[in-house]
Design a protein around this motif. Structure first.
Motif, PDB file in Angstrom:
ATOM      1  N   ALA A 378      36.038  18.436  -4.046  1.00 21.20           N
ATOM      2  CA  ALA A 378      34.738  18.697  -3.398  1.00 21.20           C
ATOM      3  C   ALA A 378      34.409  17.565  -2.417  1.00 21.20           C
ATOM      4  CB  ALA A 378      33.642  18.831  -4.457  1.00 21.20           C
ATOM      5  N   ILE A 379      34.666  16.334  -2.826  1.00 21.72           N
ATOM      6  CA  ILE A 379      34.403  15.195  -1.928  1.00 21.72           C
ATOM      7  C   ILE A 379      35.335  15.261  -0.717  1.00 21.72           C
ATOM      8  CG2 ILE A 379      34.495  12.683  -1.701  1.00 21.72           C
ATOM      9  CD1 ILE A 379      33.881  12.607  -4.795  1.00 21.72           C
ATOM     10  N   ASN A 381      36.949  17.748   0.617  1.00 20.30           N
ATOM     11  CA  ASN A 381      36.767  18.896   1.512  1.00 20.30           C
ATOM     12  C   ASN A 381      35.373  18.972   2.135  1.00 20.30           C
ATOM     13  OD1 ASN A 381      39.351  19.554   0.879  1.00 20.30           O
ATOM     14  ND2 ASN A 381      38.864  21.353  -0.363  1.00 20.30           N
ATOM     15  N   ALA A 382      34.512  18.039   1.754  1.00 21.10           N
ATOM     16  CA  ALA A 382      33.116  18.109   2.247  1.00 21.10           C
ATOM     17  C   ALA A 382      33.078  17.889   3.762  1.00 21.10           C
ATOM     18  CB  ALA A 382      32.259  17.060   1.549  1.00 21.10           C
TER      19      ALA A 382
END
Ligand code: GDP
Ligand code: MN
Length: 382
Positions: A378-379, A381-382
């Motif tokens: 998540a980090i 691909n943010a």
């Protein structure tokens, strides 16, 4: 370790495989002098760790000194798929009647060596495999039995070469198999393997990958290592004695044990991310090793999140935690860490991390491998 063509030919020659005489040089003047010594016609060949040099203008025939000068001048400094040519190999030019393809590599799924031979050589074998798979004659060799002359002959006959080439091909392939096995190679490829108008069979190109795990029993490989082109990240990791392989993704991976490291890559992939590397800090890694691993990951500017996945057996949680705290005091990490710390002394480790007072946006702990992978991806691909 991948060899340059001329090194591959020296390797082949040491197993008695016929190759053309030649010289490796780095300047135009030396190229002309070498060509004069070898005698014309010669071929001027770019030495880079990438295939398809011919198509890229990196292989040229020269009938005299003037042409040798011109071609060496054009090829030295040439950019072939991002590789700048620093060395050219000058060899006596061969007359070619036919071009074939031959190779040995490991078929891991079959747990056997795989030999491939095709009458359609010179071009990329991937293209042949796609358009005309039947044009590749294959043989699977049990490493315990080895390649017998009878099996080699049957394999060659199935390839439908010019029958005139069969004896020479059998002879070279038996030697190539020896080079591949006794020489500790992962890949030995000859493309093209040529039939000369005079009937001899001869290796015109050489692509060799040596098995790095066998380096300890080959002091003679040192000269190959000198020209090895390592990824800058891999170079740094090698200096620090870490088991690291650079990849293309954005999630930096640190795990203990090769199996866990590979599973970590899979899990990152499964939740929609891509790893920037494989890094196994091994069993029993201490704080120094963890700090070194973080330095190597941090060197890579494409890393957006660092996923540390530790299941402590011999590796102790508090050592891992100390290494992280130590590394974070030493280097300014460009990406946040997500850690999954489990196993031996995990509670002590987590306590050390908590006591260090590192903000949540720089370091967070997740209870499972899957949750940690999700958080890291998540980090990234943010
Ligand atoms: P690659 O393009 O990087 O695979 O380089 P190769 O060494 O395979 O050479 C490419 C092509 O150049 C070969 O398939 C041959 O057609 C040609 N070539 C290379 N060496 C010679 C030579 O000695 N004589 C002739 N006539 N052609 C050559
Ligand atoms: Mn080739």
């Amino acid at each position: 370790m991948d060899l340059l063509e001329y090194q591959g030919k020296q390797f082949f020659a040491s197993f008695d495989i016929p190759v053309s005489p030649g010289e490796a040089v780095t300047t135009v003047e030396d190229a002309v002098a070498a060509a004069d010594r070898i005698g014309y016609p010669v071929v001027v060949k770019a030495q880079v760790h990438v295939g398809g040099r011919g198509k890229a203008g990196g292989v040229k025939l020269a009938a005299n000194a003037e042409e040798a000068r011109e071609h060496a001048g054009n090829i030295l400094g040439l950019d072939i798929k991002g590789h700048i040519v620093k060395t050219v190999w000058i060899e006596f030019a061969s007359d070619i009647a036919e071009e074939y393809y031959a190779s040995f590599t490991l078929d891991r799924a079959a747990k056997k060596h795989l030999g491939m031979l095709s009458a359609q050589g010179g071009v990329e074998i991937e293209a042949v495999a796609e358009t005309d798979p039947d044009a590749i004659s294959k043989i699977w060799i049990d490493p315990v039995d080895g390649l017998t002359p009878e099996a080699a002959r049957a394999w060659v006959e199935a390839a439908n070469l010019n029958p005139e080439a069969n004896d020479g091909a059998v002879d070279i392939l038996l030697k190539l198999y020896r080079a591949y096995t006794e020489g500790d190679a992962d890949l030995c490829e000859i493309n093209p393997l040529i039939l000369k108008p005079t009937g001899e069979v001869h290796a015109l190109d050489a692509k060799v990958t040596l098995d790095g795990n066998a380096e300890f029993r080959h002091p003679e490989w040192e000269e190959y290592a000198a020209t090895e082109e390592l990824d800058e990240r891999e170079k740094l990791a090698k200096e620090k004695d870490l088991q690291y392989i650079g990849l293309e993704g954005s999630v930096g991976i640190i795990a203990n044990g090769a199996g866990l490291a590979m599973s970590t890559l899979d899990v990152v992939n499964q939740v929609g991310g891509a790893a920037s590397n494989f890094l196994d800090i091994g069993g029993g890694a201490n704080a120094d090793v963890m700090a070194a691993a973080l330095e190597v990951i941090n060197f890579d500017e494409t890393v957006k999140a660092i996923f540390i996945n530790i299941f402590g057996g011999i590796t102790r949680g508090e050592e891992v935690a100390k290494g992280i705290v130590e590394a974070m005091s030493r280097v300014d990490l460009r990406a946040p860490i997500v850690i999954r710390l489990d196993g031996t002394n995990a509670d002590e480790g987590r306590q050390i991390l908590a006591d260090a007072g590192i903000p949540e946006d720089k370091l967070r702990s997740e209870p499972t491998m899957l949750e940690a992978a999700r958080a890291a991806v998540a980090i990234a691909n943010a």
